[in-house]
Design a protein around this motif. Structure first.
Motif, PDB file in Angstrom:
ATOM      1  N   SER A 136     -10.250   3.770 133.973  1.00 24.32           N
ATOM      2  CA  SER A 136      -9.320   4.088 132.883  1.00 24.32           C
ATOM      3  C   SER A 136      -8.830   5.525 133.044  1.00 24.32           C
ATOM      4  CB  SER A 136     -10.022   3.915 131.528  1.00 24.32           C
ATOM      5  OG  SER A 136     -10.533   2.606 131.396  1.00 24.32           O
ATOM      6  N   VAL A 137      -7.508   5.712 133.036  1.00 30.30           N
ATOM      7  CA  VAL A 137      -6.921   7.022 133.311  1.00 30.30           C
ATOM      8  C   VAL A 137      -6.145   7.533 132.097  1.00 30.30           C
ATOM      9  CG1 VAL A 137      -5.398   8.341 134.841  1.00 30.30           C
ATOM     10  CG2 VAL A 137      -6.711   6.411 135.758  1.00 30.30           C
ATOM     11  N   ASN A 138      -6.465   8.772 131.692  1.00 23.80           N
ATOM     12  CA  ASN A 138      -5.724   9.514 130.654  1.00 23.80           C
ATOM     13  C   ASN A 138      -5.703   8.794 129.308  1.00 23.80           C
ATOM     14  OD1 ASN A 138      -5.301  11.593 132.463  1.00 23.80           O
ATOM     15  ND2 ASN A 138      -3.337  10.799 133.155  1.00 23.80           N
ATOM     16  N   ASP A 139      -4.644   8.055 128.975  1.00 27.24           N
ATOM     17  CA  ASP A 139      -4.566   7.404 127.669  1.00 27.24           C
ATOM     18  C   ASP A 139      -5.264   6.051 127.649  1.00 27.24           C
ATOM     19  OD1 ASP A 139      -2.561   6.341 129.345  1.00 27.24           O
ATOM     20  OD2 ASP A 139      -1.356   5.703 127.623  1.00 27.24           O
ATOM     21  N   ALA A 140      -5.755   5.581 128.803  1.00 25.31           N
ATOM     22  CA  ALA A 140      -6.563   4.352 128.838  1.00 25.31           C
ATOM     23  C   ALA A 140      -8.013   4.721 128.574  1.00 25.31           C
ATOM     24  CB  ALA A 140      -6.415   3.670 130.190  1.00 25.31           C
ATOM     25  N   VAL A 141      -8.706   3.918 127.780  1.00 19.07           N
ATOM     26  CA  VAL A 141     -10.071   4.290 127.393  1.00 19.07           C
ATOM     27  C   VAL A 141     -11.096   3.203 127.683  1.00 19.07           C
ATOM     28  CG1 VAL A 141      -9.821   3.546 124.983  1.00 19.07           C
ATOM     29  CG2 VAL A 141     -11.490   5.315 125.573  1.00 19.07           C
ATOM     30  N   LEU A 142     -10.714   1.939 127.578  1.00 19.28           N
ATOM     31  CA  LEU A 142     -11.668   0.853 127.779  1.00 19.28           C
ATOM     32  C   LEU A 142     -11.059  -0.233 128.655  1.00 19.28           C
ATOM     33  CD1 LEU A 142     -12.958   0.385 124.112  1.00 19.28           C
ATOM     34  CD2 LEU A 142     -14.154   1.565 125.968  1.00 19.28           C
ATOM     35  N   HIS A 143     -11.913  -0.857 129.472  1.00 17.68           N
ATOM     36  CA  HIS A 143     -11.554  -2.044 130.250  1.00 17.68           C
ATOM     37  C   HIS A 143     -10.371  -1.785 131.181  1.00 17.68           C
ATOM     38  CE1 HIS A 143     -12.997  -3.994 126.262  1.00 17.68           C
ATOM     39  NE2 HIS A 143     -14.022  -3.544 126.963  1.00 17.68           N
ATOM     40  N   GLY A 144     -10.264  -0.556 131.684  1.00 16.91           N
ATOM     41  CA  GLY A 144      -9.154  -0.228 132.578  1.00 16.91           C
ATOM     42  C   GLY A 144      -9.231  -1.032 133.868  1.00 16.91           C
ATOM     43  N   ARG A 145      -8.282  -1.902 134.079  1.00 21.55           N
ATOM     44  CA  ARG A 145      -8.279  -2.766 135.268  1.00 21.55           C
ATOM     45  C   ARG A 145      -7.752  -1.965 136.456  1.00 21.55           C
ATOM     46  NH1 ARG A 145      -5.534  -8.219 136.498  1.00 21.55           N
ATOM     47  NH2 ARG A 145      -7.291  -9.562 137.000  1.00 21.55           N
ATOM     48  N   SER A 148      -8.784  18.132 127.022  1.00 19.80           N
ATOM     49  CA  SER A 148      -9.543  17.094 127.716  1.00 19.80           C
ATOM     50  C   SER A 148     -11.003  17.483 127.872  1.00 19.80           C
ATOM     51  CB  SER A 148      -8.921  16.823 129.100  1.00 19.80           C
ATOM     52  OG  SER A 148      -7.617  16.316 128.974  1.00 19.80           O
ATOM     53  N   VAL A 149     -11.252  18.735 128.173  1.00 21.74           N
ATOM     54  CA  VAL A 149     -12.633  19.217 128.284  1.00 21.74           C
ATOM     55  C   VAL A 149     -13.367  19.011 126.966  1.00 21.74           C
ATOM     56  CG1 VAL A 149     -14.076  21.268 128.600  1.00 21.74           C
ATOM     57  CG2 VAL A 149     -12.111  20.870 130.114  1.00 21.74           C
ATOM     58  N   ALA A 150     -12.724  19.343 125.860  1.00 20.26           N
ATOM     59  CA  ALA A 150     -13.339  19.190 124.539  1.00 20.26           C
ATOM     60  C   ALA A 150     -13.587  17.727 124.207  1.00 20.26           C
ATOM     61  CB  ALA A 150     -12.448  19.827 123.475  1.00 20.26           C
ATOM     62  N   ASP A 168      -5.954  11.613 118.776  1.00 24.06           N
ATOM     63  CA  ASP A 168      -5.264  11.661 117.485  1.00 24.06           C
ATOM     64  C   ASP A 168      -5.031  10.299 116.834  1.00 24.06           C
ATOM     65  OD1 ASP A 168      -3.186  10.553 118.981  1.00 24.06           O
ATOM     66  OD2 ASP A 168      -2.004  12.400 119.037  1.00 24.06           O
ATOM     67  N   THR A 169      -5.753   9.263 117.277  1.00 20.46           N
ATOM     68  CA  THR A 169      -5.561   7.936 116.691  1.00 20.46           C
ATOM     69  C   THR A 169      -6.842   7.123 116.844  1.00 20.46           C
ATOM     70  OG1 THR A 169      -4.185   5.929 116.727  1.00 20.46           O
ATOM     71  CG2 THR A 169      -4.690   6.947 118.854  1.00 20.46           C
ATOM     72  N   ASP A 170      -6.983   6.107 115.989  1.00 15.85           N
ATOM     73  CA  ASP A 170      -8.067   5.150 116.176  1.00 15.85           C
ATOM     74  C   ASP A 170      -7.508   3.772 116.528  1.00 15.85           C
ATOM     75  OD1 ASP A 170      -6.969   4.336 113.792  1.00 15.85           O
ATOM     76  OD2 ASP A 170      -8.830   4.404 112.646  1.00 15.85           O
ATOM     77  N   GLU A 171      -6.222   3.719 116.865  1.00 15.57           N
ATOM     78  CA  GLU A 171      -5.566   2.455 117.169  1.00 15.57           C
ATOM     79  C   GLU A 171      -5.403   2.272 118.671  1.00 15.57           C
ATOM     80  OE1 GLU A 171      -2.002   1.624 115.040  1.00 15.57           O
ATOM     81  OE2 GLU A 171      -2.762   2.454 113.150  1.00 15.57           O
ATOM     82  N   LEU A 172      -5.650   1.034 119.118  1.00 20.41           N
ATOM     83  CA  LEU A 172      -5.543   0.682 120.525  1.00 20.41           C
ATOM     84  C   LEU A 172      -4.372  -0.257 120.773  1.00 20.41           C
ATOM     85  CD1 LEU A 172      -9.314  -0.158 121.075  1.00 20.41           C
ATOM     86  CD2 LEU A 172      -8.118   1.758 122.143  1.00 20.41           C
ATOM     87  N   CYS A 174      -2.091   9.445 123.583  1.00 17.49           N
ATOM     88  CA  CYS A 174      -2.962  10.619 123.718  1.00 17.49           C
ATOM     89  C   CYS A 174      -4.105  10.327 124.686  1.00 17.49           C
ATOM     90  CB  CYS A 174      -3.521  11.034 122.356  1.00 17.49           C
ATOM     91  SG  CYS A 174      -4.703   9.854 121.644  1.00 17.49           S
ATOM     92  N   ARG A 175      -4.761  11.375 125.120  1.00 14.75           N
ATOM     93  CA  ARG A 175      -5.882  11.219 126.047  1.00 14.75           C
ATOM     94  C   ARG A 175      -7.132  10.685 125.341  1.00 14.75           C
ATOM     95  NH1 ARG A 175      -6.142  15.175 131.274  1.00 14.75           N
ATOM     96  NH2 ARG A 175      -4.185  14.412 132.170  1.00 14.75           N
ATOM     97  N   THR A 176      -8.040  10.156 126.158  1.00 12.56           N
ATOM     98  CA  THR A 176      -9.227   9.475 125.662  1.00 12.56           C
ATOM     99  C   THR A 176     -10.425   9.831 126.544  1.00 12.56           C
ATOM    100  OG1 THR A 176      -8.980   7.542 127.099  1.00 12.56           O
ATOM    101  CG2 THR A 176      -7.739   7.534 125.041  1.00 12.56           C
ATOM    102  N   ALA A 177     -11.625   9.592 126.040  1.00 11.59           N
ATOM    103  CA  ALA A 177     -12.830   9.798 126.836  1.00 11.59           C
ATOM    104  C   ALA A 177     -13.915   8.829 126.378  1.00 11.59           C
ATOM    105  CB  ALA A 177     -13.335  11.237 126.718  1.00 11.59           C
ATOM    106  N   HIS A 178     -14.886   8.595 127.253  1.00 10.40           N
ATOM    107  CA  HIS A 178     -15.888   7.549 127.026  1.00 10.40           C
ATOM    108  C   HIS A 178     -17.151   7.927 127.793  1.00 10.40           C
ATOM    109  CE1 HIS A 178     -16.886   2.998 127.955  1.00 10.40           C
ATOM    110  NE2 HIS A 178     -17.787   3.546 127.151  1.00 10.40           N
ATOM    111  N   SER A 179     -18.283   7.996 127.123  1.00 14.10           N
ATOM    112  CA  SER A 179     -19.568   8.273 127.759  1.00 14.10           C
ATOM    113  C   SER A 179     -20.560   7.190 127.371  1.00 14.10           C
ATOM    114  CB  SER A 179     -20.109   9.642 127.325  1.00 14.10           C
ATOM    115  OG  SER A 179     -19.264  10.693 127.769  1.00 14.10           O
TER     116      SER A 179
END
Length: 258
Positions: free
Chosen positions: A76-85, A126-128, A214-218, A233-238
């Protein structure tokens, strides 16, 4: 279904977790400016098969996806957060890449994800974002142990993400894991303490704080899988797989930098 693993099964879970950690760290080290996402998928395939492991993703076909996932890792790149094919896309300096990997060995699965910046650019936002998901994951693991409730973990995650100022989506979150990749209990990324299933030794959980600036919508890509932020917007996942033990929680997918 909620599984409680035996000592023998837990030993196999440790082996699976170590393999997932090794593959993820290797891929993270190899993902540089100019790397194609399809190359990352091919590298993951080679390492999984060489280890005699089984991908949890290739034939994965849940109700929210469109047909089998068909790849060995989520990229998943940048604005992709889950299940990035994985697709024909070349990474650029400063891209925020999330790798999410789940495999099974000896009949026990482990699942982990890491977000990081590609190249030398380090955009502060992005770091934050990455830091917040890592701190939220650590907070959940810190309160996990026998007698704790699922709501305690959710509350720990949500407190960190909320105090950092990020909206929180509860549609996708952590989950039980064991003989299959996705099991009960569901672990939302925010919640009320003292609620939900009581943790027991032998339970495996995949805890996975993820967030968008800035959103909770996918929104879902045309590929039927990749989930992106609705605003771009950008996303992150740990994510780590942890085992509940007699005295706390053991991280099974802890990575060791090369």
């Amino acid at each position: 279904m909620i599984e409680i693993l035996s000592a023998t099964e837990l030993a196999r879970a440790r082996e699976t977790g170590a393999l997932v950690a090794h593959i993820l760290q290797t891929l993270k080290d190899r993902a540089t400016v100019g790397t194609n996402l399809l190359d990352i998928d091919r590298w993951a395939k080679d390492m999984i098969l060489e280890a005699g492991a089984v991908s949890c993703y290739v034939d994965y076909e849940p109700s929210f996806g469109r047909g089998p996932f068909g790849h060995y890792i989520c990229t998943s790149v940048n604005d992709a957060v889950l299940h990035g094919r994985p697709r024909d896309h070349t990474l650029a300096d400063g891209d925020l890449l999330t790798l999410d990997l789940a495999v099974s060995t000896g009949g026990i699965a482990a699942d982990s994800a890491v977000s990081f910046l590609v190249g030398s650019a380090r955009p502060a936002e992005s770091v934050a974002l990455i830091d917040a998901t890592e701190r939220a994951l650590a907070a959940a693991i810190a309160v996990a142990g026998p007698g704790a409730r699922i709501g305690d973990l959710s509350h720990a995650i949500g407190t960190v993400l909320g105090e950092a100022g990020y909206p929180i989506n509860t549609q996708f979150g952590g989950h039980g894991i064991g003989s299959t990749m996705h099991q009960d209990p569901h672990v939302t990324n925010t919640g009320r303490p003292g609620r939900g299933y009581t943790l027991r030794p032998g339970l495996l959980l995949a805890l996975e704080p993820w967030v968008m600036v800035d959103t909770d919508e996918l929104v879902t890509d045309a590929d039927g899988w990749t989930l992106r932020s609705a605003t771009g917007c950008r996303t992150a996942h740990s994510e780590h797989t942890v085992a509940i033990t007699d005295d706390g929680a053991e991280i099974l997918t802890r990575r060791t930098a090369a």
